[in-house]
Design a protein around this motif. Sequence first.
Motif, PDB file in Angstrom:
ATOM      1  N   GLU A  80       0.821  -1.215   0.000  1.00 50.14           N
ATOM      2  CA  GLU A  80       0.000   0.000   0.000  1.00 50.14           C
ATOM      3  C   GLU A  80       0.848   1.256   0.000  1.00 50.14           C
ATOM      4  O   GLU A  80       0.484   2.269  -0.602  1.00 50.14           O
ATOM      5  N   LYS A  85      -2.318   6.967  -4.163  1.00 45.11           N
ATOM      6  CA  LYS A  85      -3.684   7.051  -3.648  1.00 45.11           C
ATOM      7  C   LYS A  85      -4.489   8.042  -4.476  1.00 45.11           C
ATOM      8  O   LYS A  85      -4.127   9.217  -4.586  1.00 45.11           O
ATOM      9  N   SER A 166      -4.359   3.036  -5.888  1.00 45.29           N
ATOM     10  CA  SER A 166      -5.367   2.481  -4.989  1.00 45.29           C
ATOM     11  C   SER A 166      -6.448   3.520  -4.732  1.00 45.29           C
ATOM     12  O   SER A 166      -6.241   4.718  -4.941  1.00 45.29           O
ATOM     13  N   ASP A 168      -9.885   4.523  -1.918  1.00 45.28           N
ATOM     14  CA  ASP A 168     -10.400   4.252  -0.578  1.00 45.28           C
ATOM     15  C   ASP A 168     -11.791   3.625  -0.656  1.00 45.28           C
ATOM     16  O   ASP A 168     -12.369   3.466  -1.738  1.00 45.28           O
ATOM     17  N   SER A 169     -12.333   3.276   0.489  1.00 44.20           N
ATOM     18  CA  SER A 169     -13.618   2.576   0.535  1.00 44.20           C
ATOM     19  C   SER A 169     -14.765   3.438   0.009  1.00 44.20           C
ATOM     20  O   SER A 169     -15.698   2.933  -0.620  1.00 44.20           O
ATOM     21  N   ALA A 170     -14.681   4.766   0.253  1.00 45.43           N
ATOM     22  CA  ALA A 170     -15.747   5.654  -0.219  1.00 45.43           C
ATOM     23  C   ALA A 170     -15.784   5.683  -1.745  1.00 45.43           C
ATOM     24  O   ALA A 170     -16.861   5.614  -2.357  1.00 45.43           O
ATOM     25  N   THR A 172     -14.642   3.326  -3.672  1.00 43.44           N
ATOM     26  CA  THR A 172     -15.059   1.990  -4.116  1.00 43.44           C
ATOM     27  C   THR A 172     -16.575   1.856  -4.102  1.00 43.44           C
ATOM     28  O   THR A 172     -17.178   1.344  -5.057  1.00 43.44           O
ATOM     29  N   ASP A 173     -17.207   2.330  -3.016  1.00 43.90           N
ATOM     30  CA  ASP A 173     -18.672   2.280  -2.929  1.00 43.90           C
ATOM     31  C   ASP A 173     -19.311   3.124  -4.022  1.00 43.90           C
ATOM     32  O   ASP A 173     -20.324   2.724  -4.630  1.00 43.90           O
ATOM     33  N   TYR A 174     -18.734   4.295  -4.288  1.00 38.92           N
ATOM     34  CA  TYR A 174     -19.257   5.175  -5.337  1.00 38.92           C
ATOM     35  C   TYR A 174     -19.186   4.493  -6.703  1.00 38.92           C
ATOM     36  O   TYR A 174     -20.149   4.511  -7.478  1.00 38.92           O
ATOM     37  N   LYS A 176     -19.008   1.264  -7.334  1.00 42.63           N
ATOM     38  CA  LYS A 176     -19.929   0.125  -7.392  1.00 42.63           C
ATOM     39  C   LYS A 176     -21.347   0.588  -7.706  1.00 42.63           C
ATOM     40  O   LYS A 176     -22.058  -0.040  -8.497  1.00 42.63           O
ATOM     41  N   ASN A 249      -7.253  -1.758  -6.631  1.00 46.03           N
ATOM     42  CA  ASN A 249      -6.701  -2.292  -5.384  1.00 46.03           C
ATOM     43  C   ASN A 249      -6.292  -3.750  -5.487  1.00 46.03           C
ATOM     44  O   ASN A 249      -5.720  -4.307  -4.551  1.00 46.03           O
TER      45      ASN A 249
END
Length: 320
Positions: A80, A85, A166, A168-170, A172-174, A176, A249
């Motif tokens: 990482e 990022k 990479s 972040d999770s936010a 990634t959710d967006y 998806k 990622n």
Amino acid sequence: METIKNYLESMFRGLPQTEKVFRAKSELLQMMEDKYTELIKQGKSENEAIGEVISDFGNLEDLADDLGIKDVLTESKYTEENRRKLSFDEIKDYIEQSKRSILMHSLGIMFCIICVVFPIFSESLNLPAATGASLMFVSIAAGVLLMCIAHSSMEPWDYIKKEPCSIDSAATDYLKNQSRDYTSTYSVLHSVGILLCIICFIPAVIFDEFSSLEKLGGAMLFIFVGVGVLLMTYSNLVKKTYLRLLNLNSKVDFEEIKKDDTKTVSNKTARTILSVYWSVVTCIYLCISFLTFKWHLTWIIWPVAGVVRSILISIYSKEE
């Protein structure tokens, strides 16, 4: 065994090519081969044996200590700390710019396909032949220009393809959610594109009944194909943009993740044939259709070609 070797290559992809890594790779391959042979002797099928071998030896992090490459794995480009990022705003800007670029690229392809309609229209309208020829080259030039602009507009984002990145999770959710919302749009655009390519012969059949409009049938064929290719190209490339970002990622390179079915073909000659298959089929279809003008019959080339391609892939495919 070829599947196991390919999987092993993907496991070590990205690690430095040092003697220690080569030794570990060779040792792991020997372990996997021994396990595979043992399972085959026990009466397991090839697929079952391959699946069990990958299950037992498929996680390099678990085996790093035993193979003596724990430090190499930690310092590899997949950590990482060495990834760039991407911010949430960068992701949104990249998607917007990608869609604009893909649209220009798709329009460029369409202009190159429909360029031949201008000489046809000129002849039908009794315009000078030079007018049709000039417009044809203008259409080609416009198509090439659009594709060049599309390519250059994405150059500032080349680092996403060339560097380990990479999100972040936010983000990634967006992505998806965006990908899920785009699924219905993709289905409609892709289906309409395929439909237009399939029914492209219909205008030719209809106009063939009217002697004064006979030549327009050929022009409409290219327009239908051009718009169909535009819709299919745009929908596919946008979908792949979401996939590329969602797999940033991942430890496995995106180009390996999105393998198409032709890459599962083990025979090099067959793979080469399949790489130009649809281009050859298109040329055959157009040549036969224009020579015979039996558009109501020549469409059968497409479903037959699809069946033949599936048979070739089935015959020469590697074991999963």
